[in-house]
Design a protein around this motif. Structure first.
Motif, PDB file in Angstrom:
ATOM      1  N   ALA A 233       0.832  -1.170   0.024  1.00 55.19           N
ATOM      2  CA  ALA A 233       0.074  -0.031   0.024  1.00 55.19           C
ATOM      3  C   ALA A 233       1.002   1.076  -0.059  1.00 55.19           C
ATOM      4  O   ALA A 233       0.481   2.320  -0.740  1.00 55.19           O
ATOM      5  CB  ALA A 233      -1.056   0.143   1.101  1.00 55.19           C
ATOM      6  N   VAL A 234       1.970   1.303   0.759  1.00 54.08           N
ATOM      7  CA  VAL A 234       2.917   2.213   0.714  1.00 54.08           C
ATOM      8  C   VAL A 234       3.475   2.743  -0.587  1.00 54.08           C
ATOM      9  O   VAL A 234       3.537   3.726  -1.147  1.00 54.08           O
ATOM     10  CB  VAL A 234       4.072   2.215   1.947  1.00 54.08           C
ATOM     11  N   ALA A 235       4.116   1.373  -1.096  1.00 54.93           N
ATOM     12  CA  ALA A 235       4.739   1.594  -2.361  1.00 54.93           C
ATOM     13  C   ALA A 235       3.921   2.312  -3.290  1.00 54.93           C
ATOM     14  O   ALA A 235       4.346   3.103  -4.126  1.00 54.93           O
ATOM     15  CB  ALA A 235       5.152   0.176  -2.920  1.00 54.93           C
ATOM     16  N   ARG A 236       2.655   1.533  -3.686  1.00 54.08           N
ATOM     17  CA  ARG A 236       1.438   2.173  -4.592  1.00 54.08           C
ATOM     18  C   ARG A 236       1.408   3.642  -4.355  1.00 54.08           C
ATOM     19  O   ARG A 236       0.958   4.373  -5.359  1.00 54.08           O
ATOM     20  CB  ARG A 236       0.260   1.117  -4.601  1.00 54.08           C
ATOM     21  N   GLU A 237       1.136   4.050  -3.146  1.00 52.49           N
ATOM     22  CA  GLU A 237       0.607   5.469  -2.852  1.00 52.49           C
ATOM     23  C   GLU A 237       1.939   6.446  -3.261  1.00 52.49           C
ATOM     24  O   GLU A 237       1.655   7.506  -3.680  1.00 52.49           O
ATOM     25  CB  GLU A 237       0.161   5.552  -1.525  1.00 52.49           C
ATOM     26  N   LEU A 238       3.132   6.024  -2.886  1.00 54.25           N
ATOM     27  CA  LEU A 238       4.225   6.673  -3.238  1.00 54.25           C
ATOM     28  C   LEU A 238       4.268   6.807  -4.690  1.00 54.25           C
ATOM     29  O   LEU A 238       4.611   7.992  -5.333  1.00 54.25           O
ATOM     30  CB  LEU A 238       5.623   6.062  -2.747  1.00 54.25           C
ATOM     31  N   ALA A 239       4.191   5.659  -5.461  1.00 49.90           N
ATOM     32  CA  ALA A 239       4.299   5.820  -6.990  1.00 49.90           C
ATOM     33  C   ALA A 239       3.056   6.871  -7.337  1.00 49.90           C
ATOM     34  O   ALA A 239       3.228   7.396  -8.415  1.00 49.90           O
ATOM     35  CB  ALA A 239       3.988   4.590  -7.465  1.00 49.90           C
ATOM     36  N   ALA A 240       1.990   6.680  -6.989  1.00 50.53           N
ATOM     37  CA  ALA A 240       0.832   7.318  -7.448  1.00 50.53           C
ATOM     38  C   ALA A 240       1.030   8.947  -7.159  1.00 50.53           C
ATOM     39  O   ALA A 240       0.546   9.737  -7.718  1.00 50.53           O
ATOM     40  CB  ALA A 240      -0.464   7.124  -6.704  1.00 50.53           C
ATOM     41  N   GLY A 241       1.844   9.416  -6.251  1.00 52.02           N
ATOM     42  CA  GLY A 241       2.537  10.665  -6.103  1.00 52.02           C
ATOM     43  C   GLY A 241       3.643  11.236  -6.899  1.00 52.02           C
ATOM     44  O   GLY A 241       4.033  12.160  -6.642  1.00 52.02           O
ATOM     45  N   GLY A 242       3.984  10.349  -7.735  1.00 47.91           N
ATOM     46  CA  GLY A 242       5.015  10.557  -8.548  1.00 47.91           C
ATOM     47  C   GLY A 242       6.478   9.920  -8.424  1.00 47.91           C
ATOM     48  O   GLY A 242       7.403  10.404  -9.140  1.00 47.91           O
ATOM     49  N   ALA A 243       6.649   9.232  -7.214  1.00 46.78           N
ATOM     50  CA  ALA A 243       8.119   8.842  -6.866  1.00 46.78           C
ATOM     51  C   ALA A 243       8.221   7.624  -7.745  1.00 46.78           C
ATOM     52  O   ALA A 243       7.784   6.794  -8.144  1.00 46.78           O
ATOM     53  CB  ALA A 243       7.686   8.366  -5.440  1.00 46.78           C
TER      54      ALA A 243
END
Length: 249
Positions: free
Chosen positions: A20-30
């Motif tokens: 969940a953390v990885a996907r949210e970071l990626a959704a934010g552009g990371a």
């Protein structure tokens, strides 16, 4: 939250909170390194991020092995050009046994992953972050970083120690533009929880929280990503609970 131009590393990212953390970071552009001891799970998450137009690569890591951790951090830097954000989430449980009967080998294995492993991660992440101009780290503790739980001495001890480690590192690196915080989830609805417990036991655990339910991985990810973001620029050395009121009783 905005993470464009940032490189993030998440351990234990093959499922549950880490995913969940990885996907949210990626959704934010990371740009995200999805690290897990199970490379197939890590690859699944990385592929899902790419399918959602994010940037991610999978990396196998055994956080109990400092050489493996060093290689993971090197992979992040060589793949994406630096390191700015890290979530040290990988962890294990332990046997359900009273302290006098607790197996020494299990004590050691829990400590190796839940405490030593986080130390190894921080040790190798910090130089990479300093070279990148600074960053933010979140260590995944637990509600059991502040309260006890019967028949889980190793896990409770490791999670308490992890909070202390977080505070010590935060003080050391505050002036070097690296923030370090810890998050303490209560019982979270993850595939691992459902795999190991029956519905009756899960219901009993849910009732321990004043909100009368388990937390979700996305709720933990929301706080974790906030602490990694510039919105939390004055927060370091702190331990933040996501516990549905559990520790307020």
């Amino acid at each position: 939250m905005e993470f464009s131009s940032k490189v993030a590393l998440v351990t234990g990212a093959g499922s549950g909170i880490g995913e969940a953390v990885a996907r949210e970071l990626a959704a934010g552009g990371a740009k995200v390194v999805v690290a897990d001891i199970d490379i197939h799970s890590a690859a699944r998450v990385a592929q899902a991020i790419v399918a959602e137009n994010g940037e991610a690569h999978a990396c196998q890591v055994d956080v109990a092995d400092p050489r493996s951790v060093e290689q993971m951090v090197r992979f992040a830097v060589e793949t994406f050009g630096g390191l700015h954000l890290a979530v040290n989430n990988a962890g294990v449980g332990g046997v359900d046994t009273e302290t006098a009967d607790y197996p020494i080998d299990n004590w050691l294995s829990v400590m190796e992953v839940n405490l030593d492993g986080v130390f190894y991660c921080i040790k190798f992440q910090l130089p990479a972050m300093l070279k990148s101009g600074g960053g933010a780290i979140v260590n995944m503790s637990s509600i059991l970083g502040s309260v006890g739980w019967s028949k889980a001495c190793a896990y409770v001890a490791a999670k308490h120690a992890l909070v202390g480690l977080t505070k010590a590192v935060a003080i050391e690196y505050a002036a070097k533009n690296v923030r370090v915080n810890a998050v303490g989830p209560a019982f979270i609805d993850t595939p691992l929880l459902k795999k190991n417990l029956d519905d009756e036991t899960i219901g009993q655990l849910a009732a321990l929280h004043p909100l009368n339910r388990l937390g979700s991985a996305r709720e933990v990810a929301a706080l974790t990503c906030f602490l990694l973001s510039e919105r939390a620029s004055f927060i370091t050395g702190s331990y933040h609970l996501v516990d549905g009121g559990y520790t307020s009783r």
